[in-house]
Write a protein that holds these residues in place. Structure first.
Motif, PDB file in Angstrom:
ATOM      1  N   LEU A  19       4.658  19.778 -51.155  1.00 25.85           N
ATOM      2  CA  LEU A  19       3.333  19.187 -51.320  1.00 25.85           C
ATOM      3  C   LEU A  19       2.352  20.129 -52.005  1.00 25.85           C
ATOM      4  N   GLN A  22       0.855  18.913 -55.284  1.00 26.81           N
ATOM      5  CA  GLN A  22      -0.175  17.867 -55.228  1.00 26.81           C
ATOM      6  C   GLN A  22      -1.446  18.341 -54.548  1.00 26.81           C
ATOM      7  N   LEU A  23      -1.314  19.005 -53.396  1.00 26.43           N
ATOM      8  CA  LEU A  23      -2.475  19.355 -52.578  1.00 26.43           C
ATOM      9  C   LEU A  23      -2.881  20.817 -52.703  1.00 26.43           C
ATOM     10  N   THR A  28      -2.828  21.826 -48.301  1.00 31.67           N
ATOM     11  CA  THR A  28      -1.738  21.515 -47.385  1.00 31.67           C
ATOM     12  C   THR A  28      -1.996  22.098 -46.005  1.00 31.67           C
ATOM     13  N   HIS A 184      -7.267  14.972 -54.818  1.00 27.02           N
ATOM     14  CA  HIS A 184      -5.802  14.963 -54.840  1.00 27.02           C
ATOM     15  C   HIS A 184      -5.168  14.248 -53.649  1.00 27.02           C
ATOM     16  N   THR A 186      -3.974  11.543 -50.996  1.00 24.01           N
ATOM     17  CA  THR A 186      -3.623  10.122 -51.014  1.00 24.01           C
ATOM     18  C   THR A 186      -3.248   9.691 -49.602  1.00 24.01           C
ATOM     19  N   ALA A 189       0.107  11.109 -48.662  1.00 18.55           N
ATOM     20  CA  ALA A 189       0.031  12.522 -48.285  1.00 18.55           C
ATOM     21  C   ALA A 189      -0.549  12.684 -46.882  1.00 18.55           C
TER      22      ALA A 189
END
Length: 295
Positions: A19, A22-23, A28, A184, A186, A189
């Protein structure tokens, strides 16, 4: 409990690494802390009226140390292999283990230190400077976490102390990670991080909280030497990070040190209490048959 906690921590970290793209590392870690704090509040429901001001202060500082430990370590994992980052972070528990007395404990500490040295291989000079700094910062936070967790665990019943410190950690983690999250994050996530928060930090921190009631801080700090070995194994199985022969030797030393810590790790207060109870029971004379009738 401590071994189960370490396994859960490293598994949660390995599953969270994908992750990062993305994060980000901070995002995270911040989401995991936020979900962890919320889960602890819902599950434990601490009663703040039962806390003294000193207990609340200790829980707050423990929450800050918890947030720092997780945030810095996630940043370290973004720059270093999982096993190397865990080995460097272990310097925190290793420092705590030095408070223990007795030749046996010093031996386990020395073996653990040798294992960490072999795992990190500082003579190669190839460690990422940012990753190294973040791992050492996480080590400092971990040392504070161990010291305060035992203090809070001794003063507060059940897991109420953890149910106060974790929301503090979650709030701090969310505030620090917020700038990297808004554009970022979602729903998918969020759902994944909720599951990962249960795996780590909720489960392992609860297990460590209980383990520190049964072990001395020195023994617990040395027992944590198993974590780099567990991280190395999970890094191999989950992330495909293959260790070398030197790292394998380091794993062997830390496993031996961890086993030795278990043998010498009972808390003196608990042991002495059991001995005093046994002595009192042995000294109390049994009533003679017919004594009541005679009276």
């Amino acid at each position: 409990m401590a071994v189960a906690s370490m396994t859960s921590v490293q598994l949660g970290l390995a599953l969270a690494v994908p992750l990062f793209a993305q994060l980000g590392a901070l995002g995270t870690a911040g989401l995991r802390l936020a979900w962890g704090g919320l889960l602890m509040l819902v599950l434990i429901r601490p009663r703040l009226r039962s806390f003294t001001r000193q207990d609340l202060l200790a829980c707050t500082v423990l929450g800050a140390a918890t947030a720092g430990m997780m945030l810095f370590f996630m940043l370290a994992v973004a720059h270093l292999p999982l096993g190397t980052a865990s080995a460097l972070e272990f310097l925190g528990p290793l420092a705590v283990s030095l408070y223990g007395q007795g030749g046996g404990r010093k031996l386990w500490t020395a073996l653990a230190a040798l294992g960490v040295l072999l795992l990190t291989e500082p003579w190669h000079g190839g460690l990422d400077a940012v990753g190294l700094a973040c791992a050492l910062a996480a080590a400092g936070c971990w040392a504070v976490y161990i010291l305060l967790t035992q203090r809070v665990g001794d003063r507060v019943t059940g897991l109420s102390g953890l149910a106060v410190s974790m929301p503090v950690a979650g709030l701090l983690g969310t505030l620090i990670a917020a700038p990297t999250l808004w554009s970022h994050v979602t729903w998918q996530a969020l759902g994944i991080m909720l599951v990962l928060a249960a795996v780590s930090p909720v489960l392992p921190f609860a297990l460590e909280f209980l383990a520190l009631r049964r072990l001395t801080m020195a023994a617990f700090g040395t027992l944590m030497s198993l974590e780099p070995a567990i991280a190395l194994l999970i890094g191999l199985l989950v992330l495909g990070q293959t260790p070398g022969l030197t790292s394998a030797a380091g794993v062997l030393f830390v496993v031996i040190a961890g086993a030795g810590a278990i043998r010498t790790g009972a808390r003196e207060s608990v042991t002495n209490g059991a001995r005093e109870a046994a002595t009192t029971e042995a000294r109390t004379p049994e009533p003679r048959p017919g004594a009541a009738e005679t009276a």
